[in-house]
Design a protein around this motif. Structure first.
Motif, short mmCIF file in Angstrom:
data_model
loop_
_atom_site.label_atom_id
_atom_site.label_comp_id
_atom_site.label_asym_id
_atom_site.label_seq_id
_atom_site.Cartn_x
_atom_site.Cartn_y
_atom_site.Cartn_z
N HIS A 147 3.08 9.88 -16.74
CA HIS A 147 3.37 9.44 -15.48
C HIS A 147 2.80 10.32 -14.25
N TRP A 148 2.44 9.96 -13.25
CA TRP A 148 1.87 10.50 -12.03
C TRP A 148 2.70 11.96 -11.81
N LEU A 149 3.90 11.58 -11.96
CA LEU A 149 4.83 12.76 -11.60
C LEU A 149 5.94 12.86 -12.79
N LEU A 204 2.04 -6.26 -9.66
CA LEU A 204 3.14 -6.42 -8.73
C LEU A 204 3.06 -5.42 -7.55
N ALA A 205 2.21 -4.31 -7.67
CA ALA A 205 2.23 -3.30 -6.56
C ALA A 205 0.49 -3.46 -6.03
N LEU A 206 -0.24 -2.97 -6.85
CA LEU A 206 -1.66 -2.79 -6.12
C LEU A 206 -2.32 -4.21 -5.83
N ALA A 207 -2.29 -4.93 -6.67
CA ALA A 207 -2.78 -6.33 -6.42
C ALA A 207 -2.43 -7.12 -5.00
N PRO A 208 -0.75 -7.20 -5.05
CA PRO A 208 -0.35 -7.68 -3.89
C PRO A 208 -0.89 -7.20 -2.48
N HIS A 209 -0.67 -5.90 -2.78
CA HIS A 209 -1.00 -4.92 -1.48
C HIS A 209 -2.41 -5.04 -1.08
N THR A 210 -3.35 -5.12 -2.11
CA THR A 210 -4.72 -5.51 -1.85
C THR A 210 -4.88 -6.52 -1.09
N GLN A 261 10.10 -0.87 -7.41
CA GLN A 261 10.13 0.58 -7.19
C GLN A 261 9.30 1.06 -7.99
N VAL A 262 8.15 1.86 -7.60
CA VAL A 262 6.94 2.21 -8.18
C VAL A 262 7.46 3.59 -9.11
N VAL A 263 7.68 3.32 -10.46
CA VAL A 263 8.32 4.32 -11.06
C VAL A 263 7.45 5.49 -11.25
N GLN A 264 6.02 5.42 -10.86
CA GLN A 264 5.21 6.72 -10.99
C GLN A 264 5.19 7.55 -9.70
N GLN A 265 5.86 6.61 -8.64
CA GLN A 265 5.64 7.27 -7.19
C GLN A 265 7.07 7.22 -6.46
N PRO A 266 7.76 8.23 -6.58
CA PRO A 266 9.18 8.31 -5.68
C PRO A 266 8.68 8.26 -4.18
N ALA A 324 6.31 10.87 5.59
CA ALA A 324 7.05 10.15 4.22
C ALA A 324 6.10 9.05 3.91
N PHE A 325 6.22 8.89 2.40
CA PHE A 325 5.34 7.66 2.23
C PHE A 325 6.04 6.92 1.26
N PRO A 326 6.03 5.55 1.11
CA PRO A 326 6.55 4.61 0.39
C PRO A 326 6.60 4.85 -1.09
N VAL A 355 7.89 2.19 -2.82
CA VAL A 355 7.95 0.72 -3.13
C VAL A 355 6.72 -0.07 -2.89
N ALA A 356 6.42 -1.32 -3.56
CA ALA A 356 5.40 -2.07 -3.10
C ALA A 356 5.83 -3.37 -3.35
N GLY A 357 5.11 -4.28 -2.67
CA GLY A 357 5.55 -5.66 -2.83
C GLY A 357 4.66 -6.69 -1.91
N THR A 395 -5.15 12.95 -0.94
CA THR A 395 -5.32 12.61 -2.34
C THR A 395 -5.14 11.18 -2.53
N HIS A 396 -3.98 10.73 -2.04
CA HIS A 396 -3.48 9.23 -2.31
C HIS A 396 -4.46 8.46 -1.61
N ALA A 397 -5.10 8.82 -0.53
CA ALA A 397 -6.11 7.92 0.13
C ALA A 397 -7.53 7.83 -0.62
N PHE A 449 -7.70 8.05 -3.76
CA PHE A 449 -7.20 7.00 -5.00
C PHE A 449 -7.10 5.59 -4.56
N ILE A 450 -6.07 5.39 -3.61
CA ILE A 450 -5.82 3.99 -3.35
C ILE A 450 -6.99 3.20 -2.65
N SER A 451 -7.97 3.98 -1.95
CA SER A 451 -8.95 3.32 -1.21
C SER A 451 -9.99 2.72 -2.45
C1 LIG Z 1 2.45 1.73 -4.27
C2 LIG Z 1 1.05 2.23 -4.35
C3 LIG Z 1 0.82 2.98 -5.54
C4 LIG Z 1 0.49 0.80 -4.94
O1 LIG Z 1 0.89 -0.26 -4.32
C5 LIG Z 1 0.69 2.73 -3.16
O2 LIG Z 1 1.06 3.92 -2.85
C6 LIG Z 1 -0.07 2.00 -2.06
O3 LIG Z 1 -0.33 0.77 -1.97
O4 LIG Z 1 -0.50 2.63 -1.17
#
Ligand SMILES: CC(C)(CO)C(=O)C(=O)O
Ligand SMILES: NC(=O)C1=CN([C@@H]2O[C@H](COP(=O)(O)OP(=O)(O)OC[C@H]3O[C@@H](n4cnc5c(N)ncnc54)[C@H](OP(=O)(O)O)[C@@H]3O)[C@@H](O)[C@H]2O)C=CC1
Length: 348
Positions: A6-8, A307-313, A185-190, A167-169, A171-173, A225-227, A229-231
């Motif tokens: 897990h990330w955390l 369910l998280a990364l692809a839809p958000h992208t 609810q993203v288990v790896q990221q509260p 703060a930072f979400p 969850v994703a969707g 760090t998140h930026a 990773f996610i970018s």
């Molecule tokens: C929830 C997660 C990891 C992926 O959707 C995210 O943090 C984001 O999209 O910025």
């Protein structure tokens, strides 16, 4: 490698099922104190909350907080205004209806009157325009739920150090054509909550609505760090039109992605930013690339990818993603490592 890290690591504490209160945050060996979420909703919350922005994240937090018994208003605009007024908000989780709620819908923050807590849930590319309204909010505490690669200074200055909480979400969707939000609810990221005088208010409201919460020691480092990773991940997914299965099946591409994040983290560290949370540092910088590639192929093909990364992208590739890439470029002083730069270029 069979077990997926897990990330955390502290997420395991929450899975232990104990309801540990905010003032008993569990210290972790390095960079994050964790406030495990409750396992269910705590009824009878009575905080007056305004959600600023009625997109994916705003609707999820509004509906969950409403069902925890809080007095919730949501600031909306355009077609979403009438849609939420007439149909309310419908959340679907794991394919089944999770919640339906009718928060009060307002067009201007002033209509909500004085509130205890505001959550600002707009995209990075919308922050500049939103800042004009944020300073004037009549609220005791204002928390951002926004991807902010360059840190929280701008919001802190506009909103005021006495009431701003980054703060930072967790969850994703995605929002479908009928206005239903399908989410996980993203288990790896509260839900991540940074420091601020009003952090306790934010943490208790989130916990009352069943959100696990973690508190990093350095929120700006967490966001940076998140930026990176996610970018990288969103750029790689944008290049395959959000097809996480196709990306997961291409081990050469996943290896390139892992190395791009690794190089991005190295560049960030050379600018004095520590890689937070530790689990991302371990996965990308300590674990051999071969194992990290295997781990991310599985994640991309699993719930996180689909369910998280692809839809958000898909939702953000022409709006937030270009601004995210621009801000990552400034975060790294204009010197984006070549693999990361290539991902950015190929995403267009
Ligand atoms: C929830 C997660 C990891 C992926 O959707 C995210 O943090 C984001 O999209 O910025
Ligand atoms: N979606 C996800 O899965 C995840 C998102 N995040 C992060 O959360 C943040 C929010 O993302 P998300 O909810 O997806 O974004 P959305 O685009 O779905 O929602 C943003 C909402 O804010 C509204 N808005 C923006 N500015 C204003 C304003 N000045 N007045 C009124 N309404 C406004 C937008 O309205 P309009 O549509 O009219 O512009 C839109 O409804 C982003 O930084 C994102 O990276 C993090 C993890 C996962």
């Amino acid at each position: 490698m069979s077990a997926s890290p897990h990330w955390l690591q502290e997420q395991r504490v929450e899975n232990g099922g104990d309801d540990i209160s905010a003032d008993r945050a569990v210290p972790t060996p390095d960079d994050t104190a964790v406030v495990p979420g409750t396992t269910g909703f705590v009824p009878g919350g009575d905080v007056r909350i305004l959600i600023f922005g009625a997109g994916v994240i705003g609707r999820i937090y509004a509906t969950r907080l409403l069902s925890a018994g809080h007095d919730v208003s949501i600031l909306s605009r355009g077609a979403a205004l009438d849609e939420i007024r007439t149909q309310g908000i419908r959340l679907v989780r794991g394919g089944v209806e999770d919640l339906r709620g009718f928060p009060r819908v307002v067009e201007a923050a002033a209509e909500a009157g004085r509130t205890d807590l505001v959550f600002v849930a707009v995209r990075l590319d919308q922050v500049d325009a939103a800042l004009r309204s944020l300073g004037a909010l009549d609220a005791d505490a204002v928390a951002s739920l926004i991807n902010l690669p360059l840190g929280t200074d701008r919001l802190l200055k506009t909103i005021g150090a006495d009431r701003f909480v980054p703060a930072f979400p967790g969850v994703a969707g995605r929002l479908d054509d009928q206005g239903t939000v399908h989410y996980v609810q993203v288990v790896q990221q509260p839900t991540i909550v940074g420091p601020g005088r009003a952090s306790d208010t934010v943490v208790s409201a989130l916990k009352s609505a069943g959100f696990p919460v973690a508190m990093p020691k350095d929120m700006d480092a967490w966001l940076a760090t998140h930026a990176i990773f996610i970018s990288a991940f969103e750029s790689a997914l944008a290049a395959v039109s959000g097809d996480s299965h196709a990306l997961a099946s291409d081990s050469h591409a996943v290896r390139g992605l892992v190395l791009a994040v690794r190089e991005g983290f190295t560049a960030l560290r050379s600018r004095g930013v520590s890689i937070t949370p530790a689990a991302l540092r371990i996965i990308f910088q300590t674990m051999p690339a071969q194992f990290a590639t295997h781990y991310w192929s599985r994640q991309l093909d699993g719930e996180l990818g689909r369910l998280a990364l692809a839809p958000h992208t898909i939702a953000s590739r022409h709006s937030e993603l270009p601004v995210l890439q621009r801000d990552v470029r400034s975060l790294l002083g204009g010197a984006v490592p070549p693999r990361l730069e290539r991902l950015f270029t190929d995403s267009r």
